[in-house]
Design an enzyme around this catalytic site. Sequence first.
Site, mmCIF file in Angstrom:
data_model
loop_
_atom_site.group_PDB
_atom_site.id
_atom_site.type_symbol
_atom_site.label_atom_id
_atom_site.label_comp_id
_atom_site.label_asym_id
_atom_site.label_seq_id
_atom_site.Cartn_x
_atom_site.Cartn_y
_atom_site.Cartn_z
ATOM 1 N N ASP B 59 53.179 23.558 35.906
ATOM 2 C CA ASP B 59 52.864 24.059 37.259
ATOM 3 C C ASP B 59 51.463 24.670 37.256
ATOM 4 O O ASP B 59 50.642 24.413 38.138
ATOM 5 C CB ASP B 59 53.892 25.118 37.684
ATOM 6 C CG ASP B 59 55.293 24.507 37.775
ATOM 7 O OD1 ASP B 59 55.402 23.355 38.254
ATOM 8 O OD2 ASP B 59 56.265 25.171 37.328
ATOM 9 N N HIS B 69 33.497 20.568 37.025
ATOM 10 C CA HIS B 69 34.594 20.333 36.066
ATOM 11 C C HIS B 69 35.802 19.686 36.730
ATOM 12 O O HIS B 69 36.943 19.942 36.335
ATOM 13 C CB HIS B 69 34.987 21.670 35.416
ATOM 14 C CG HIS B 69 35.338 22.750 36.388
ATOM 15 N ND1 HIS B 69 34.371 23.541 36.986
ATOM 16 C CD2 HIS B 69 36.527 23.166 36.913
ATOM 17 C CE1 HIS B 69 34.963 24.399 37.803
ATOM 18 N NE2 HIS B 69 36.264 24.199 37.780
ATOM 19 N N GLY B 79 27.402 34.911 34.905
ATOM 20 C CA GLY B 79 27.400 35.813 36.072
ATOM 21 C C GLY B 79 27.921 35.122 37.306
ATOM 22 O O GLY B 79 28.449 34.014 37.250
ATOM 23 N N ASP B 95 46.577 25.987 39.489
ATOM 24 C CA ASP B 95 45.745 25.946 38.272
ATOM 25 C C ASP B 95 44.694 27.046 38.290
ATOM 26 O O ASP B 95 44.227 27.465 39.345
ATOM 27 C CB ASP B 95 45.065 24.577 38.160
ATOM 28 C CG ASP B 95 46.076 23.467 37.900
ATOM 29 O OD1 ASP B 95 45.651 22.295 37.796
ATOM 30 O OD2 ASP B 95 47.287 23.774 37.813
ATOM 31 N N HIS B 120 44.079 38.567 37.457
ATOM 32 C CA HIS B 120 43.614 38.320 38.837
ATOM 33 C C HIS B 120 43.835 36.861 39.225
ATOM 34 O O HIS B 120 44.445 36.566 40.268
ATOM 35 C CB HIS B 120 42.132 38.668 38.931
ATOM 36 C CG HIS B 120 41.497 38.375 40.259
ATOM 37 N ND1 HIS B 120 41.243 39.353 41.203
ATOM 38 C CD2 HIS B 120 41.076 37.207 40.810
ATOM 39 C CE1 HIS B 120 40.691 38.797 42.290
ATOM 40 N NE2 HIS B 120 40.593 37.484 42.075
ATOM 41 N N GLU B 121 43.351 35.916 38.415
ATOM 42 C CA GLU B 121 43.449 34.510 38.783
ATOM 43 C C GLU B 121 44.903 34.052 38.840
ATOM 44 O O GLU B 121 45.292 33.269 39.715
ATOM 45 C CB GLU B 121 42.653 33.640 37.805
ATOM 46 C CG GLU B 121 41.166 33.939 37.760
ATOM 47 C CD GLU B 121 40.507 33.898 39.150
ATOM 48 O OE1 GLU B 121 39.536 34.658 39.361
ATOM 49 O OE2 GLU B 121 40.963 33.129 40.016
ATOM 50 N N HIS B 124 46.429 34.657 42.078
ATOM 51 C CA HIS B 124 46.188 33.540 43.023
ATOM 52 C C HIS B 124 47.158 32.401 42.739
ATOM 53 O O HIS B 124 47.713 31.805 43.672
ATOM 54 C CB HIS B 124 44.763 33.012 42.878
ATOM 55 C CG HIS B 124 43.685 33.905 43.374
ATOM 56 N ND1 HIS B 124 43.744 34.531 44.606
ATOM 57 C CD2 HIS B 124 42.523 34.297 42.802
ATOM 58 C CE1 HIS B 124 42.631 35.254 44.787
ATOM 59 N NE2 HIS B 124 41.869 35.124 43.714
ATOM 60 N N HIS B 130 42.915 37.651 48.180
ATOM 61 C CA HIS B 130 42.165 38.834 47.730
ATOM 62 C C HIS B 130 42.614 40.061 48.504
ATOM 63 O O HIS B 130 43.023 39.984 49.639
ATOM 64 C CB HIS B 130 40.674 38.613 47.918
ATOM 65 C CG HIS B 130 40.094 37.788 46.815
ATOM 66 N ND1 HIS B 130 38.992 36.971 46.994
ATOM 67 C CD2 HIS B 130 40.466 37.626 45.523
ATOM 68 C CE1 HIS B 130 38.706 36.355 45.859
ATOM 69 N NE2 HIS B 130 39.600 36.728 44.951
#
Lengths: 77, 170
Positions: B59, B69, B79, B95, B120-121, B124, B130
């Site tokens: 998943d 990518h 940065g 993903d 954090h990711e 999502h 956010h």
Amino acid sequence: SPLPREAGGMSEPQWRQAQDYLRRFYPSNSETREADSFEARLKRMQTFFRLPVTGVLTPRLVEIMQKPRCGVPDVAD
Amino acid sequence: YSLFPAQLKWNSRVVTYRVISYTRDLPRVTVNQLVSKALALWSREIPLSFRRVLAGTADIMIGFARGAHGDYYPFDGPGNTLAHAFAPGPGLGGDAHFDEDERWTDGSRLGVNFLVTATHELGHSLGLGHSSDPNAVMYPTYRVGESKNFRLSPDDIKGIQKLYGEKSNL
């Protein structure tokens, strides 16, 4: 030519960076047909970061735009 | 907190994940441990569990990449954008991608803290947008120096429980 009022007296590189940042992280909302002018997007960013909503670029906003961050937009698009 | 449009979420109780590429900055075992720790921070609060798979499609596919990518959001060198992730769903959905041009750290040296960024990711990946709460893990800009006792904020917990409900203490 002089930069528009919304540039808030910032430099031209900062103005251009702000335009790219807002296009990337504050997309216009196709459902609500929100305007996608610089001022409208800036107001969305100011609302999100709980800053005074003026639609004019400020040093504080430029500082936020220069921070490392997540690539997902801050408002749903 | 905010949710993605249509409150996209995973409908199964078990969500699979797979780490498909690694960074040269951290040992693979450390990346695996930090991903597991990040997922545990979320699963502690909701009736969802995660299962790691070592082959095939999961998943949540997790990887490091630089520049373009394979999705419409190329990374931009050191940065600026550090990572991004996709809302729950098939294919790219769920993903999480991390910019290999950053200097990733487990907190023991200078660099971008992978546990903080991964948590954090993966928020999502689970369906959170956010948050405008500066104390939330889901706040969009990265904050240095948050490794020890790192945890979700009340705002993060409220958001993820809005989507999945609370973990039943049966």
